[in-house]
Write a protein that holds these residues in place. Sequence first.
Motif, short mmCIF file in Angstrom:
data_model
loop_
_atom_site.label_atom_id
_atom_site.label_comp_id
_atom_site.label_asym_id
_atom_site.label_seq_id
_atom_site.Cartn_x
_atom_site.Cartn_y
_atom_site.Cartn_z
N LYS A 1 6.92 -10.10 2.88
CA LYS A 1 6.74 -9.36 4.10
C LYS A 1 6.84 -7.99 3.95
CE LYS A 1 8.39 -13.29 6.45
NZ LYS A 1 9.74 -13.82 7.10
N PHE A 2 5.57 -7.39 4.13
CA PHE A 2 5.52 -5.76 4.08
C PHE A 2 4.13 -5.32 4.55
CE2 PHE A 2 5.12 -7.62 -0.17
CZ PHE A 2 3.57 -7.48 -0.56
N PRO A 3 4.20 -4.25 4.74
CA PRO A 3 2.59 -3.57 5.24
C PRO A 3 1.77 -3.40 4.09
CG PRO A 3 4.16 -1.98 5.41
CD PRO A 3 4.92 -3.12 4.98
N VAL A 4 0.80 -4.29 3.72
CA VAL A 4 0.17 -4.45 2.43
C VAL A 4 -0.77 -3.18 2.23
CG1 VAL A 4 -1.73 -5.62 1.46
CG2 VAL A 4 0.05 -7.09 2.40
N ARG A 5 -1.40 -2.79 3.44
CA ARG A 5 -2.38 -1.46 3.30
C ARG A 5 -1.84 -0.17 2.90
NH1 ARG A 5 -7.53 -3.48 5.11
NH2 ARG A 5 -7.24 -5.48 6.10
N TRP A 6 -0.46 -0.35 3.22
CA TRP A 6 0.39 1.16 2.92
C TRP A 6 1.35 0.87 1.88
CZ3 TRP A 6 -1.42 -0.70 7.32
CH2 TRP A 6 -2.20 0.25 8.25
N SER A 7 1.14 -0.03 0.84
CA SER A 7 2.02 -0.50 -0.22
C SER A 7 1.68 -0.32 -1.50
CB SER A 7 2.54 -1.81 -0.13
OG SER A 7 3.20 -2.32 1.31
N PRO A 8 2.40 0.35 -2.41
CA PRO A 8 2.03 0.39 -3.70
C PRO A 8 1.89 -0.72 -4.77
CG PRO A 8 4.29 1.32 -3.54
CD PRO A 8 3.99 0.85 -2.09
N PRO A 9 1.34 -0.76 -5.83
CA PRO A 9 1.54 -1.97 -6.63
C PRO A 9 2.69 -2.52 -6.98
CG PRO A 9 -0.01 -0.16 -7.62
CD PRO A 9 0.74 0.45 -6.47
N GLU A 10 3.78 -1.54 -7.14
CA GLU A 10 5.09 -2.45 -7.54
C GLU A 10 5.65 -3.24 -6.39
OE1 GLU A 10 6.15 1.95 -6.08
OE2 GLU A 10 4.50 0.98 -7.30
N VAL A 11 5.27 -2.78 -5.00
CA VAL A 11 5.69 -3.69 -4.00
C VAL A 11 4.76 -4.77 -3.63
CG1 VAL A 11 6.02 -3.81 -1.46
CG2 VAL A 11 6.75 -1.80 -2.75
N LEU A 12 3.41 -4.60 -3.95
CA LEU A 12 2.66 -5.66 -3.85
C LEU A 12 2.97 -6.71 -4.77
CD1 LEU A 12 -0.76 -3.61 -3.45
CD2 LEU A 12 0.39 -4.93 -1.63
N LEU A 13 3.13 -6.42 -5.82
CA LEU A 13 3.62 -7.28 -7.09
C LEU A 13 4.97 -7.80 -7.25
CD1 LEU A 13 1.07 -5.83 -9.98
CD2 LEU A 13 0.52 -7.56 -8.25
N TYR A 14 5.92 -7.05 -6.99
CA TYR A 14 7.25 -7.23 -7.33
C TYR A 14 8.04 -7.01 -6.20
CZ TYR A 14 5.06 -6.59 -11.95
OH TYR A 14 3.95 -6.41 -12.76
N CYS A 15 7.65 -6.71 -5.25
CA CYS A 15 8.51 -6.30 -4.10
C CYS A 15 9.57 -5.41 -4.21
CB CYS A 15 9.18 -7.68 -3.46
SG CYS A 15 7.90 -8.91 -2.73
N LYS A 16 9.33 -4.29 -5.05
CA LYS A 16 10.30 -3.39 -5.31
C LYS A 16 10.12 -2.12 -4.50
CE LYS A 16 11.89 -0.98 -9.51
NZ LYS A 16 11.60 -0.79 -11.10
N PHE A 17 10.95 -1.94 -3.79
CA PHE A 17 11.07 -0.82 -2.67
C PHE A 17 11.82 0.35 -3.27
CE2 PHE A 17 9.89 -4.20 -0.24
CZ PHE A 17 9.04 -3.71 0.59
N SER A 18 11.36 1.60 -3.09
CA SER A 18 12.07 2.69 -3.45
C SER A 18 11.66 3.79 -2.51
CB SER A 18 11.99 2.91 -4.88
OG SER A 18 10.53 3.64 -5.12
N SER A 19 12.23 5.06 -2.85
CA SER A 19 11.76 6.33 -2.06
C SER A 19 10.24 6.64 -2.40
CB SER A 19 12.44 7.55 -2.27
OG SER A 19 12.46 7.80 -3.60
N LYS A 20 9.81 5.95 -3.57
CA LYS A 20 8.56 6.41 -4.24
C LYS A 20 7.61 5.46 -3.57
CE LYS A 20 9.88 9.99 -6.81
NZ LYS A 20 9.49 10.18 -7.94
N SER A 21 8.06 4.19 -3.04
CA SER A 21 7.16 3.31 -2.35
C SER A 21 7.05 3.91 -0.97
CB SER A 21 7.57 1.94 -2.22
OG SER A 21 8.88 1.96 -1.62
#
Length: 612
Positions: A511-531
């Motif tokens: 679960k996350f906003p796909v259109r606003w998400s970077p590859p590391e979130v799309l692929l690995y659900c890895k959140f950070s300040s850089k996402s």
Amino acid sequence: MADIVLEEFFIKRSQQKKKTSPLNYKERLFTLKQRQLSYYDYDAEKGVRMRPAPSDRSKRRSVRQATRDYLCASSLRLEPLQIIYDEGPLYVFAKTDEIRKQWIRKLKEEVQYNKDLLQKYHPCFWADGLWLCCQQEVKQAVGCKNSRRKPLPPQPQAQPQPPPPAPQPTSSSAMKVIAQYEYTPMTEQDLGLEVGEEYVILEVASTNWWKARDKYGAPWWSPPTCSPCSPDSWYCKNMSRSQAENLLRKENKDGGFLVRDSSKAGKYTVSVFTKVGGNTNGSCRHYNICTNQQGQFYLAEKHNFSNIPELIKYHQHNAAGLASRLKYIVSNTTQSAPSTAGLGYGVWEIDPQHLTCIKELGSGQFGVVKYGKWQGRHDVAIKMIKEGSMSEDDFINEAKVMMNLQHPNLVQLYGVCTKQRPIYIVTEYLSNGCLLDFLRDGIKNPHPVQLLEMCKDVSEGMAYLESQQYLHRDLAARNCLVDSQGTVKVTDFGLSRYVLDDEYTSSAGSKFPVRWSPPEVLLYCKFSSKSDVWAFGVLMWEIYTLGKMPYERLNNTDIVQKVSSGLRLYRPQLANERIYSIMMACWNDKPEDRPTFQELAANVQDLLYDLQ
């Protein structure tokens, strides 16, 4: 060319973090004259200097500070040195250690009488949001190493006196202040404030509440909406260019003026309304207050002053290059006070009987949002959390922490109602509503400054969250609000952690906003300040398309595949190359190569400064 002290080719580390890589190195021709350091692009074939780029630091006209020691080792295998300006460090790399030592020696000679030489400095680079030498996360943080300078004989210079900063009293000292805003007490222990009245600060319990005493002597709690005694009525702190223009046009007086903070920290701008040339509608002009080599202030180079009040007094009687002399002071003291952290000192659990719902504002992923009143007087927004949409116990434990987050570009959380169901989240109310709707319906033919100020507001709010090590996780135009003055504030920060079921679901079930998400979130659900930085780039794109849907022709599954393979959003028609390059820097494949929010805020400020 006889006045040139030194001239040399150096490799310069880019100060414009909008590049696709924040570490960008280019060869530049540096020229050192007396009290002036400049650098240029250079055409080797023609053998001539090219016009400096808009970001050229030579426009500051002098070297303000220089360090005595060398930088840490660099991967460029060159000899590094750093030069510190008011705006921050400039890193350059010499071909040999001999050249480096020669330049450091000459630079120290040129700046030895500067009044604000650094007592401490950072020996290592600022990179990825922190100083590599001491791990401090604030770019303007005091240095961690002594400069070891020998004392120099004093040289008398005029002392600049800009408008007073906000007071920072200690818990053990009393300070006289004057209220900048009206403040109506919200609880029995609050102190009401009247504009222009004098108060004494007795204690700073937190950054959000001060213990103050009025002329009658009783101590009460008050929000920090005061300034040191005798502020100048023409000085409007924290006012944007668009807000200044709206205020000046409302007054509609030829020669109406105010002084505001420039988009560049520590700088000031005079905004003037003029009807010169018979223009009955009038226009607004903006003049940056400059300083010369002696630290004097000026708007016209021939008229220099030791402080800003003297400069204003002179131009109240003489136009001297301005479109009009400064005839009428336009003040913002009638504007509403900044939002307080909470509805009173120590108040976070709100009695729902004190809330009156007036109208529905909309519905979101957590439930209905309504406009209402607290105790029948104070405007608030009330989120009524539908059962089953949020992990309520986890959120309640976090609510006190979230209430302590306070910044002019964050929607303030006032408190919660948790003793009944559904639970309520009570926040600051912003009359212009959601930024997404405002972009689509609220503005027509926007000025470039207006769009850039929106980006600036969001970047500064997010830079504050970044400094508090707080992730948003759902940054987008729909999660920003606009107040009556046009200021944009970020809302719903951190709430996505408590979502139990929402519309943002990828093909993998995350679960996350796909259109606003970077590859590391799309692929690995890895959140950070850089996402969050990636999402800010998409939000900028929303602003410059006036609210279009990102990847509007793709579904979520296609977005995951294509963005992970390198697809990026196109350049909006309203965004120039410099704006788009900031977006592209946010969308770097490698999170570590994306800029920090502090860097993004600085880049946007630089662009705004150029427009002023």
